[in-house]
Design a protein around this motif. Sequence first.
Motif, PDB file in Angstrom:
ATOM      1  N   THR A  85      -0.457   4.179   1.325  1.00  0.00           N
ATOM      2  CA  THR A  85      -0.955   5.213   2.272  1.00  0.00           C
ATOM      3  C   THR A  85      -0.113   4.497   3.636  1.00  0.00           C
ATOM      4  OG1 THR A  85      -2.781   3.406   2.776  1.00  0.00           O
ATOM      5  CG2 THR A  85      -3.361   5.396   1.048  1.00  0.00           C
ATOM      6  N   GLU A 137      -5.976   0.147   0.418  1.00  0.00           N
ATOM      7  CA  GLU A 137      -5.788   1.563  -0.097  1.00  0.00           C
ATOM      8  C   GLU A 137      -6.994   2.286  -0.086  1.00  0.00           C
ATOM      9  OE1 GLU A 137      -3.578   1.308  -3.632  1.00  0.00           O
ATOM     10  OE2 GLU A 137      -1.393   1.077  -2.683  1.00  0.00           O
ATOM     11  N   LYS A 138      -7.953   1.780  -0.625  1.00  0.00           N
ATOM     12  CA  LYS A 138      -9.390   2.305  -0.922  1.00  0.00           C
ATOM     13  C   LYS A 138      -9.779   2.640   0.694  1.00  0.00           C
ATOM     14  CE  LYS A 138     -13.704   1.943  -2.830  1.00  0.00           C
ATOM     15  NZ  LYS A 138     -14.841   0.905  -3.571  1.00  0.00           N
ATOM     16  N   GLY A 147      -2.474   2.221   5.496  1.00  0.00           N
ATOM     17  CA  GLY A 147      -2.337   1.122   4.982  1.00  0.00           C
ATOM     18  C   GLY A 147      -1.299   0.306   5.134  1.00  0.00           C
ATOM     19  N   LYS A 148      -0.161   0.771   5.104  1.00  0.00           N
ATOM     20  CA  LYS A 148       1.265  -0.016   5.439  1.00  0.00           C
ATOM     21  C   LYS A 148       0.885  -0.620   6.862  1.00  0.00           C
ATOM     22  CE  LYS A 148       3.963   3.413   2.597  1.00  0.00           C
ATOM     23  NZ  LYS A 148       4.247   2.552   1.983  1.00  0.00           N
ATOM     24  N   ARG A 199      -7.325   5.703   2.553  1.00  0.00           N
ATOM     25  CA  ARG A 199      -6.843   6.805   1.591  1.00  0.00           C
ATOM     26  C   ARG A 199      -7.586   7.945   2.261  1.00  0.00           C
ATOM     27  NH1 ARG A 199     -10.442   9.071  -2.437  1.00  0.00           N
ATOM     28  NH2 ARG A 199     -12.630   8.080  -2.369  1.00  0.00           N
ATOM     29  N   PRO A 221       0.655  -1.310   0.100  1.00  0.00           N
ATOM     30  CA  PRO A 221      -0.064   0.165  -0.106  1.00  0.00           C
ATOM     31  C   PRO A 221       0.843   1.289  -0.063  1.00  0.00           C
ATOM     32  CG  PRO A 221      -0.649  -1.595   1.543  1.00  0.00           C
ATOM     33  CD  PRO A 221       0.511  -2.010   1.358  1.00  0.00           C
TER      34      PRO A 221
END
Length: 328
Positions: A259, A302-303, A262-263, A306, A257
Amino acid sequence: MEQQRLVITPAPHLKSGESVGKAMRDTMIALVPVTLVAVYFFKAYALFLILICMGTAALTEIAFRRFKHQPHRLKDGSALLTGLFVALCYSATTAWWKGALATFIAVGIVKELMGGLGWNRFNPALFGRVAMILLGPWFVDIGTEFMRWNVNFGPVDVMTHATPLAMLHQGLKMPAMGSLFLGFPGGAMGEVSPLALLIGGGYLLYRGHINWRIPVSILCTVFVLAAITGQNPFLHLVTGGLMLGAFFMATDWVTSPITENGKVVFGVAIGVLIVIFRIGLAPTEGVAFSILIMNAFVPTIEKMTRRLPFSEPRKTAARHITLPGSNI
């Protein structure tokens, strides 16, 4: 009055001197310590397998790029780096044709047929390694045919019994912690020295090529869950290629990812899966399977994590407003 010239260019407007070639070069530099330790333990076997995989990677990229009527990109070093990663995922005495086939799958199928550099959904080296495990029974006849082409560089100091991770899974007596951390000839070449991998990972962090959130999330999750389940968390950190996966595989730009939150989600999920594989399932290649599974969920992560642009309206709950003198 001096007139100033206004230059208008399309986005992105932030530019740097970094390039794919520089990133690949730095990653190879980061892998030098663990590669040297592997060569120290396994001598010519390690060098031979590394050369086979890197040579296969170069030839595969040339062949597939020519098939697509595109020039090869050997200069950026991405194919050679993939070949090196594949070699490090194997033990030094692995039959050379297995490393070559895994590299062909990694570079030819996972990278080139998926659109080329930057378009692959899964980590190429891990996909090639896991593909050889899943398709192994299909290659029995091929292996029998190639047995006469196997090389023999003489005796080499390798473990003839279970790898440290398998020993940990079976509850057997483990080697000394210091030996496992500094250098121990067991398992894949990329597992021989967690210290060397930490040095390489630190170099990548210093150069700004990877983000600390993914490796730290993976290592902390494995440590905590291993302790909760009654396992020795320190042994889990220094066995089974966890360091290689955390610092070099899971942090791949394309398959992780972008973001920050996200990571962290990505790393924690990988850590959970690794512990599940190691404790509840077969521990072998648990790191590889865990990373590949989470590669498939990167777009979703990611979605979910974000940041909304300033121009995008946020969903807010409708307020119930009562006007004076009304019942609305």
